[in-house]
Design an enzyme around this catalytic site. Structure first.
Site, short mmCIF file in Angstrom:
data_model
loop_
_atom_site.label_atom_id
_atom_site.label_comp_id
_atom_site.label_asym_id
_atom_site.label_seq_id
_atom_site.Cartn_x
_atom_site.Cartn_y
_atom_site.Cartn_z
N TYR A 292 -8.77 28.01 -21.13
CA TYR A 292 -7.54 28.15 -21.92
C TYR A 292 -7.44 29.54 -22.54
CZ TYR A 292 -3.97 27.07 -25.44
OH TYR A 292 -2.83 27.06 -26.23
N LYS B 96 -4.70 32.72 -21.80
CA LYS B 96 -3.79 33.27 -22.80
C LYS B 96 -4.02 34.78 -22.98
CE LYS B 96 -1.69 29.37 -23.77
NZ LYS B 96 -0.29 29.12 -23.37
N1 LIG Z 1 -0.05 22.88 -30.12
C1 LIG Z 1 -0.74 23.94 -30.55
O1 LIG Z 1 -1.45 23.86 -31.59
C2 LIG Z 1 -0.66 25.25 -29.82
C3 LIG Z 1 -1.36 26.33 -30.36
C4 LIG Z 1 -1.28 27.56 -29.70
C5 LIG Z 1 -0.52 27.69 -28.58
N2 LIG Z 1 0.15 26.62 -28.05
C6 LIG Z 1 0.94 26.82 -26.83
O2 LIG Z 1 2.25 26.35 -27.05
C7 LIG Z 1 2.82 25.90 -25.81
C8 LIG Z 1 3.35 24.49 -25.99
O3 LIG Z 1 2.23 23.66 -26.26
P1 LIG Z 1 2.34 22.19 -26.85
O4 LIG Z 1 1.40 22.13 -27.98
O5 LIG Z 1 3.76 21.79 -27.04
O6 LIG Z 1 1.67 21.40 -25.63
P2 LIG Z 1 1.97 19.96 -25.06
O7 LIG Z 1 2.32 19.03 -26.16
O8 LIG Z 1 0.80 19.60 -24.20
O9 LIG Z 1 3.25 20.23 -24.18
C9 LIG Z 1 3.13 21.08 -23.07
C10 LIG Z 1 4.43 21.07 -22.33
O10 LIG Z 1 4.25 21.86 -21.15
C11 LIG Z 1 4.77 21.15 -20.06
N3 LIG Z 1 4.07 21.47 -18.81
C12 LIG Z 1 2.74 21.54 -18.58
N4 LIG Z 1 2.49 21.86 -17.31
C13 LIG Z 1 3.71 22.01 -16.72
C14 LIG Z 1 4.12 22.36 -15.39
N5 LIG Z 1 3.26 22.64 -14.41
N6 LIG Z 1 5.46 22.41 -15.14
C15 LIG Z 1 6.34 22.16 -16.12
N7 LIG Z 1 6.01 21.84 -17.38
C16 LIG Z 1 4.70 21.77 -17.67
C17 LIG Z 1 4.56 19.70 -20.42
O11 LIG Z 1 5.44 18.91 -19.68
P3 LIG Z 1 5.08 17.36 -19.36
O12 LIG Z 1 5.05 16.67 -20.67
O13 LIG Z 1 6.18 16.97 -18.46
O14 LIG Z 1 3.73 17.40 -18.73
C18 LIG Z 1 4.90 19.71 -21.90
O15 LIG Z 1 6.29 19.61 -22.10
C19 LIG Z 1 1.69 25.99 -24.78
O16 LIG Z 1 1.84 27.17 -24.03
C20 LIG Z 1 0.42 26.05 -25.63
O17 LIG Z 1 -0.64 26.68 -24.98
C21 LIG Z 1 0.09 25.41 -28.65
#
Ligand SMILES: NC(=O)c1ccc[n+]([C@@H]2O[C@H](COP(=O)([O-])OP(=O)(O)OC[C@H]3O[C@@H](n4cnc5c(N)ncnc54)[C@H](OP(=O)(O)O)[C@@H]3O)[C@@H](O)[C@H]2O)c1
Length: 187
Positions: free
Chosen positions: A110, A114
């Site tokens: 991961y 990034k």
């Molecule tokens: N949550 C945190 O604390 C955090 C912290 C730092 C950075 N981030 C970043 O923020 C972003 C959003 O994360 P999140 O926390 O919302 O994660 P999440 O709850 O796991 O949601 C991820 C989203 O990405 C979609 N996705 C994954 N693989 C895909 C693919 N191949 N094609 C299309 N859609 C895909 C998923 O769709 P499906 O549901 O349809 O699978 C889901 O809507 C990510 O880039 C993550 O690395 C998050």
């Protein structure tokens, strides 16, 4: 994200309906290191090549490919904005500092994906420096989502703020940066 035909279909749809694309937020991302981010851990010696490839496919290669496919439409916008959802876990500076709060939160696949995404933001911003398009990396904070988990302190509405700020930057706003809620993060 990982289906290049979908990228082309999306570009064709946007071209037909709107003729341009103002904002691209590359938000989709996965974490495949298989550990709990809330606990100290380090997968560097154990992560599989398959997990590395799967993570890079979504978090890096797909973002580069989709952005390249949509760039001609973004160039047609009066003030295009590209936001790449990175993470503070992509910061090599903070991962190298034993005093940093993320020092013990190392998930190699991961984190490296990034860091690579941050490189994409910097390189693309430099290529587009003579245009009105701005490209930045965002750290949303630690957010209560499927990826962030229940222990995360931020609600989704809070986690969306950095992306919205960077997607709506004024013409004199930054490009080629790495931000959380307006604060620059170290690369
Ligand atoms: N949550 C945190 O604390 C955090 C912290 C730092 C950075 N981030 C970043 O923020 C972003 C959003 O994360 P999140 O926390 O919302 O994660 P999440 O709850 O796991 O949601 C991820 C989203 O990405 C979609 N996705 C994954 N693989 C895909 C693919 N191949 N094609 C299309 N859609 C895909 C998923 O769709 P499906 O549901 O349809 O699978 C889901 O809507 C990510 O880039 C993550 O690395 C998050």
């Amino acid at each position: 994200m990982t289906n290049r035909e979908d990228h082309k279909r999306l570009a064709a749809l946007l071209e037909k309906r709107f003729g341009r694309l103002d904002i691209l937020v590359n938000n989709a991302g996965i974490a495949r290191d298989g550990e709990d981010f809330s606990k100290p851990f380090n997968t560097t010696s154990t992560v599989t090549e398959a997990a590395l490839r799967e993570t890079f496919d979504t978090n890096f290669f797909a973002v580069v490919a989709l952005t390249q496919t949509l760039l001609p439409l973004i160039r047609k916008a009066p003030a295009g904005r590209i936001v790449n959802l990175s993470s503070v876990l992509g910061s090599l500076t903070l991962h190298s500092d034993p005093k940093s709060p993320i020092y013990d939160k190392k998930a190699f696949a991961y984190d490296a994906s990034k860091t690579a995404l941050n490189a994409f933001s910097v390189h693309l911003a430099a290529e587009l420096r003579d245009t009105r398009i701005k490209v930045n990396s965002a750290h949303p904070g630690w957010v209560k989502t499927e990826l962030g988990g229940d222990a995360a302190p931020l609600e989704v509405s809070e986690g969306g703020k950095t992306s919205v700020q960077l997607a709506t930057l004024p013409d004199d706003g930054p490009t080629g940066g790495y931000f959380h809620l307006g604060d620059a993060l170290p690369w």
